[in-house]
Motif scaffolding. Structure first.
Motif, PDB file in Angstrom:
ATOM      1  N   GLN A   1      19.057   7.269 -53.014  1.00 43.95           N
ATOM      2  CA  GLN A   1      18.522   8.969 -53.580  1.00 43.95           C
ATOM      3  C   GLN A   1      16.964   8.119 -53.614  1.00 43.95           C
ATOM      4  N   LEU A   2      16.755   7.766 -54.040  1.00 47.39           N
ATOM      5  CA  LEU A   2      15.027   7.534 -54.562  1.00 47.39           C
ATOM      6  C   LEU A   2      14.642   7.326 -53.275  1.00 47.39           C
ATOM      7  N   THR A   3      14.733   6.280 -52.219  1.00 46.44           N
ATOM      8  CA  THR A   3      14.464   5.677 -51.127  1.00 46.44           C
ATOM      9  C   THR A   3      14.516   6.951 -50.155  1.00 46.44           C
TER      10      THR A   3
ATOM     11  N   SER B   1      16.071  10.861 -61.980  1.00 44.70           N
ATOM     12  CA  SER B   1      16.929   9.938 -60.136  1.00 44.70           C
ATOM     13  C   SER B   1      16.148   8.756 -61.399  1.00 44.70           C
ATOM     14  N   ILE B   2      14.849   8.232 -61.553  1.00 43.52           N
ATOM     15  CA  ILE B   2      14.263   6.958 -61.911  1.00 43.52           C
ATOM     16  C   ILE B   2      14.722   6.464 -62.796  1.00 43.52           C
TER      17      ILE B   2
ATOM     18  N   ILE C   1      22.586   1.860 -57.186  1.00 50.69           N
ATOM     19  CA  ILE C   1      22.796   1.484 -56.071  1.00 50.69           C
ATOM     20  C   ILE C   1      22.601   3.413 -55.550  1.00 50.69           C
ATOM     21  N   ASN C   2      23.064   3.516 -56.300  1.00 53.63           N
ATOM     22  CA  ASN C   2      23.719   4.909 -55.316  1.00 53.63           C
ATOM     23  C   ASN C   2      22.218   5.755 -55.537  1.00 53.63           C
TER      24      ASN C   2
END
Length: 117
Positions: free
Chosen positions: A114-116, A63-64, A109-110
């Motif tokens: 997810q990462l946070t 995801s990163i 943004i999406n």
């Protein structure tokens, strides 16, 4: 298929195509000369290819990577939109860069969410 998956597919496809065109097509060589950016064409092409690959590979692996790729492509397209406005291109000529910038902003943004979370 979700809107996010469609956005990733469309953006990665577009940037793989435009990155290749930026590196090889005479039309793009002429366009960058018209923009006054002929020395940035090759860098732009490689950034587009890397961004497109990053979106695809990141979707399956990290995801990163998707976030970084989408954020980078957002910046690249907003700068491209600014160049087109500066040289007084028509809305029709300027709109693709703005739309691609907004699509990548949506992706970034999406994936940031997810990462946070």
């Amino acid at each position: 298929m979700t809107i996010l998956k469609i956005a990733i597919f469309l953006s990665s496809s577009a940037f793989l195509y435009y990155g290749y065109e930026c590196l090889t097509a005479q039309k793009m060589i002429d366009e960058f000369a018209r923009f006054g950016l002929k020395n940035q064409r090759i860098l732009t092409g490689y950034l587009q290819l890397l961004g497109g690959l990053g979106l695809i590979l990141g979707y399956f692996l990290s995801s990163i990577l998707v976030f970084v790729s989408a954020a980078g492509l957002t910046l690249l397209m907003f700068l491209g939109f600014g160049v087109r406005i500066k040289i007084k291109d028509s809305i029709a000529e300027s709109l693709p860069s703005l739309i691609l910038g907004l699509i990548n902003l949506f992706i970034a943004i999406n994936f940031c969410k997810q990462l946070t979370s």
